[in-house]
Design an enzyme around this catalytic site. Structure first.
Site, mmCIF file in Angstrom:
data_model
loop_
_atom_site.group_PDB
_atom_site.id
_atom_site.type_symbol
_atom_site.label_atom_id
_atom_site.label_comp_id
_atom_site.label_asym_id
_atom_site.label_seq_id
_atom_site.Cartn_x
_atom_site.Cartn_y
_atom_site.Cartn_z
ATOM 1 N N ARG A 166 0.858 -1.176 0.000
ATOM 2 C CA ARG A 166 0.000 0.000 0.000
ATOM 3 C C ARG A 166 0.897 1.229 0.000
ATOM 4 O O ARG A 166 2.081 1.150 0.315
ATOM 5 C CB ARG A 166 -0.924 0.022 1.213
ATOM 6 C CG ARG A 166 -0.202 0.050 2.529
ATOM 7 C CD ARG A 166 -1.135 0.303 3.691
ATOM 8 N NE ARG A 166 -1.480 1.709 3.802
ATOM 9 C CZ ARG A 166 -2.089 2.248 4.868
ATOM 10 N NH1 ARG A 166 -2.431 1.498 5.878
ATOM 11 N NH2 ARG A 166 -2.368 3.521 4.913
ATOM 12 N N GLU A 210 -5.499 7.872 4.697
ATOM 13 C CA GLU A 210 -4.423 8.115 5.666
ATOM 14 C C GLU A 210 -3.197 8.782 5.021
ATOM 15 O O GLU A 210 -2.099 8.205 4.979
ATOM 16 C CB GLU A 210 -4.025 6.801 6.354
ATOM 17 C CG GLU A 210 -5.140 6.202 7.186
ATOM 18 C CD GLU A 210 -4.772 4.851 7.801
ATOM 19 O OE1 GLU A 210 -5.504 4.411 8.715
ATOM 20 O OE2 GLU A 210 -3.769 4.236 7.373
ATOM 21 N N GLU A 248 -12.125 4.716 11.163
ATOM 22 C CA GLU A 248 -11.569 3.368 11.339
ATOM 23 C C GLU A 248 -11.144 3.178 12.780
ATOM 24 O O GLU A 248 -10.554 4.069 13.387
ATOM 25 C CB GLU A 248 -10.312 3.146 10.472
ATOM 26 C CG GLU A 248 -10.511 3.037 8.990
ATOM 27 C CD GLU A 248 -9.194 2.737 8.274
ATOM 28 O OE1 GLU A 248 -8.286 2.156 8.913
ATOM 29 O OE2 GLU A 248 -9.073 3.112 7.100
ATOM 30 N N TRP A 250 -0.188 -5.076 12.684
ATOM 31 C CA TRP A 250 1.056 -4.444 12.250
ATOM 32 C C TRP A 250 1.934 -3.975 13.396
ATOM 33 O O TRP A 250 2.974 -3.365 13.153
ATOM 34 C CB TRP A 250 0.732 -3.256 11.330
ATOM 35 C CG TRP A 250 -0.464 -2.459 11.767
ATOM 36 C CD1 TRP A 250 -1.754 -2.625 11.341
ATOM 37 C CD2 TRP A 250 -0.493 -1.388 12.704
ATOM 38 N NE1 TRP A 250 -2.587 -1.723 11.963
ATOM 39 C CE2 TRP A 250 -1.844 -0.943 12.800
ATOM 40 C CE3 TRP A 250 0.475 -0.750 13.476
ATOM 41 C CZ2 TRP A 250 -2.233 0.093 13.633
ATOM 42 C CZ3 TRP A 250 0.082 0.291 14.308
ATOM 43 C CH2 TRP A 250 -1.259 0.691 14.379
ATOM 44 N N GLU A 263 -3.099 -8.035 5.710
ATOM 45 C CA GLU A 263 -3.923 -7.719 6.884
ATOM 46 C C GLU A 263 -4.891 -8.839 7.240
ATOM 47 O O GLU A 263 -5.919 -8.602 7.871
ATOM 48 C CB GLU A 263 -4.668 -6.401 6.647
ATOM 49 C CG GLU A 263 -3.706 -5.227 6.543
ATOM 50 C CD GLU A 263 -4.391 -3.867 6.527
ATOM 51 O OE1 GLU A 263 -4.280 -3.137 7.533
ATOM 52 O OE2 GLU A 263 -5.027 -3.546 5.514
ATOM 53 N N PHE A 286 -4.603 -11.004 9.469
ATOM 54 C CA PHE A 286 -4.690 -11.218 10.910
ATOM 55 C C PHE A 286 -5.265 -10.004 11.641
ATOM 56 O O PHE A 286 -5.255 -9.960 12.867
ATOM 57 C CB PHE A 286 -3.315 -11.574 11.483
ATOM 58 C CG PHE A 286 -2.732 -12.821 10.889
ATOM 59 C CD1 PHE A 286 -3.442 -14.006 10.883
ATOM 60 C CD2 PHE A 286 -1.464 -12.800 10.317
ATOM 61 C CE1 PHE A 286 -2.910 -15.158 10.317
ATOM 62 C CE2 PHE A 286 -0.917 -13.943 9.757
ATOM 63 C CZ PHE A 286 -1.638 -15.130 9.752
#
Length: 680
Positions: free
Chosen positions: A114, A153, A309, A317, A357, A359
């Site tokens: 990303r 973000e 979020e 992370w 992502e 997890f």
């Protein structure tokens, strides 16, 4: 064009990022059924879907998105439609390899993660505007779309870019800012180390250098970086606004993304929104959550905002991704509501099976609807529905903490007197002291009108412009109480020491200046004798720092017992005009701050609530009623007197003190009380 409306009517926004492109079509039908069961009324869509929307340069396929928006609308679920520009597709980087971000050490960052392209790349901006325009042209009138979500973000994970494109843009920005090379040389102090510039094209970015780079240049590069990111947002926003009337936002990261000037960004959005994730290593991360929520409300100017979020449980992370315990997700969510949020959203709706992502927790976890997390999500939906009357009510505070991103950027540069003098630590320490004392806090820039606050705290104002120091001095003179921590008012906007020396711009307000910094060695502590009435009252523990203070006309209320400044002033109080200025020249721990802040509260006429430790109470004020939110972060039941009224989550009347069970939340609707939480 009328000001854009709030995305949901008569309800608190509830939902999360929805990424159905990761799932077969039949799963979408299951998703909307479960969303309705959970009470979801808003989802964010399309944030990482550029490659599926613009399948080749200038070639668009909206068929799957058409189907999705129709499905959501048919099921009564509104859409926050994202522009996917945080993750350009592979074809873009193949066509424009020079648009990739270059790290400080010269590493060119590649595709497969990303993150955005260079914010200074004209090809990137053109492509971002094109996809935003096409989305707005197609969906501006779609009944599902109630809000637009630009990018994702900004500044994370990519902020600074050292590419040739960025360096060229930096030179243009510098010419606009400084006007001439003479002015730039003066601002950067380039006479030091022979850095004098005679041509604009000799100026580069502050790449890796043999030793530290010019700090004024690095500070300007931080400003430039923030400007370039914001210019990307504005370009997309304006492209959308040409077609659409819905509110437009982008998700901040409050105090977790230090490269952005939140107050400047807030002026560019219709609705302020924030992402917040607990720091798992912080055993008191509910305090960090409250700080982020108060900061978000503050940059919103007190207006309602959206938590766009957060997580239902663990993230993926951090070094150790600690799962939330039963009830913690609900407490987290309602703490944001208490501090002004009118929307509670998550990343993400359904947990991903693949990718980086997988997890990361989700509203619908891998364990499915039989899980505790799912049951708590459904309960939260019911709780937020019960709290709908709170919408549009406002939080008021009598205390402000100064927040200046440019000062933080400057303080974080190399070769400061002590690596332990960190702005983030002092902001958190003073904030937590106020939080433990039951006081609700706003954050404010030093240039803002501070007259409504009885108490202003400056935990980390290393960079303080002369005009802002004069503004703070007038605040004290008019009757305000100002508390200033060490290593403040040291430099001006160019990171140059103020004429007159350290702390000199606040001499009138504080009655002291600093002759020399006396930082302590690693692990060394010191004690301060606290004697506000002339007689020793307590010994306070401190570390990291001492100042050699020059007292002009202040009262010494704390003295160093040991260390390099033994016997010298440590804490002072000064009457200036109708107010008072306090200076704390060392790093007191949170317990050590208690008596100092208690004395400052007395000056300010503020009465702390006197709550049990780790019980927080925040009031939102409506037109005719108040909503008092009490959150019990402890493992024991507590009794708190919130007044008489009606408890909304349990739909029950309350008279007198009420019991709040361990780990739970109560929301009392009661008669309107005018004034901030700290008023007597």
């Amino acid at each position: 064009m009328p000001f854009p409306s709030w995305p949901t009517n008569d309800a608190i926004c509830f939902g999360g990022d929805y990424n159905p492109e990761q799932w077969p079509r039949e799963v979408w039908d299951e998703d909307v059924v479960l969303m309705r069961e959970a009470g979801v009324n808003l989802v964010s869509v399309g944030i990482f879907s550029w490659a599926l929307i613009e399948v080749a340069e200038g070639v668009f396929d909206f068929s799957w998105l058409d189907d999705l928006l129709d499905l959501l609308h048919h099921n009564g679920i509104a859409v926050d439609l994202g522009t996917p520009t945080a993750s350009p597709p592979a074809w873009f980087f193949s066509a424009y390899p020079h648009a990739r971000v270059v790290a400080k050490d010269g590493t060119v960052l590649g595709f497969g993660s990303r993150g955005m392209a260079s914010p200074s790349s004209p090809e990137y901006r053109a492509a971002a505007v094109r996809v935003a325009s096409e989305l707005a042209r197609r969906y501006a009138q779609h009944p599902a779309v109630v809000m637009w979500h630009v990018h994702n973000e900004y500044g994370a994970p990519v902020g600074e870019d050292y590419s040739e494109t960025a360096v060229a843009a930096f030179r243009v920005w510098l010419q606009e800012r400084h006007g001439s090379l003479e002015a730039l040389n003066a601002a950067w102090g380039t006479a030091f180390w022979g850095q004098w510039y005679t041509q604009w094209d000799h100026i580069g970015a502050p790449h890796a250098t043999p030793t530290v780079a010019n700090p004024a240049q690095k500070l300007d590069f931080a400003r430039f970086t923030d400007h370039q990111l914001r210019a990307c947002f504005v370009a997309e926003r304006d492209a959308i606004r040409a077609h659409a009337e819905q509110p437009i936002t982008t998700n901040f990261m409050a105090n977790e993304c230090p490269g952005t000037d939140l107050f400047a960004w807030a002026r560019e959005v219709d609705i302020v929104s924030n992402d917040h994730y607990l720091t798992a290593a912080d055993e008191r991360n509910h305090v960090g959550l409250a700080l982020a929520a108060d900061l978000t409300r503050s940059v919103a100017g007190g207006a309602p905002w959206i938590l766009l979020e957060h997580s239902t449980s663990a993230v993926n992370w951090q070094a150790r991704n600690v799962a939330k315990r039963p009830g913690e997700m609900g407490r987290n969510s309602l703490s944001h509501v208490a501090r002004g949020a009118d929307g509670i959203m998550f990343f993400q709706w359904r947990a991903s099976r693949s990718g980086a992502e997988k997890f990361h927790s989700a509203m619908l976890p891998h364990a499915g609807t039989s899980s505790r997390v799912w049951r708590e999500v459904v309960q939260l939906g019911q709780d937020l529905a019960a709290l709908a009357p709170m919408r549009e009510s406002r939080v008021e505070a009598d205390v402000a903490i100064l927040w200046d991103a440019e000062s933080f950027w400057a303080q974080d540069l190399e070769w400061r007197p002590s690596v332990d003098a960190q702005h983030k630590e002092r902001v958190r320490a003073y904030y937590e002291r106020l939080w433990r004392d039951g006081l609700t806090v706003d954050f404010a820039q030093p240039s803002q009108d501070l007259s409504r606050y009885r108490l202003v705290v400056a935990p980390a104002s290393y960079l303080l412009r002369a005009q802002d120091a004069a503004h703070l001095t007038r605040y004290v003179e008019a009757g305000g109480t100002l508390v200033v921590s060490y290593f403040s008012a040291v430099v001006d906007e160019h990171d140059a020491v103020h004429p007159g020396g350290f702390l000199s711009p606040l001499r009138d307000a504080l009655g002291v200046t600093v002759e020399e910094f006396l930082p302590l060695r690693a692990g060394q502590s010191t004690q301060v004798s606290w004697h506000p009435d002339g007689e020793p009252a307590a010994l306070l523990t401190a570390d990291v720092w001492q100042d050699d203070l020059v007292v002009h006309d202040a009262q010494v209320v704390g003295t160093y017992v040991d260390g390099p400044a033994a016997g010298r002033p440590a804490v002072t109080r000064h009457t200036h005009g109708a107010g008072s200025g306090w200076y704390v020249s060392t790093r007191l721990d949170i317990d050590g701050l208690a008596p100092v802040m208690a004395a400052a509260y007395t000056d300010a006429g503020i009465t702390p609530r006197g709550l049990p430790l780790d019980v927080e109470v925040v009031t939102r004020h409506g037109a005719d009623v108040d909503f008092v939110v009490a959150i019990n972060h402890t493992a024991e039941d507590v009794k708190v007197d919130l007044g008489d009224g009606h408890e909304l989550l349990r739909d029950a009347p309350v008279a007198g003190a009420m019991s709040i069970s361990a780990g739970s939340v109560a929301v009392l609707r009661t008669a309107r009380h005018h004034g901030g939480d700290g008023r007597p």
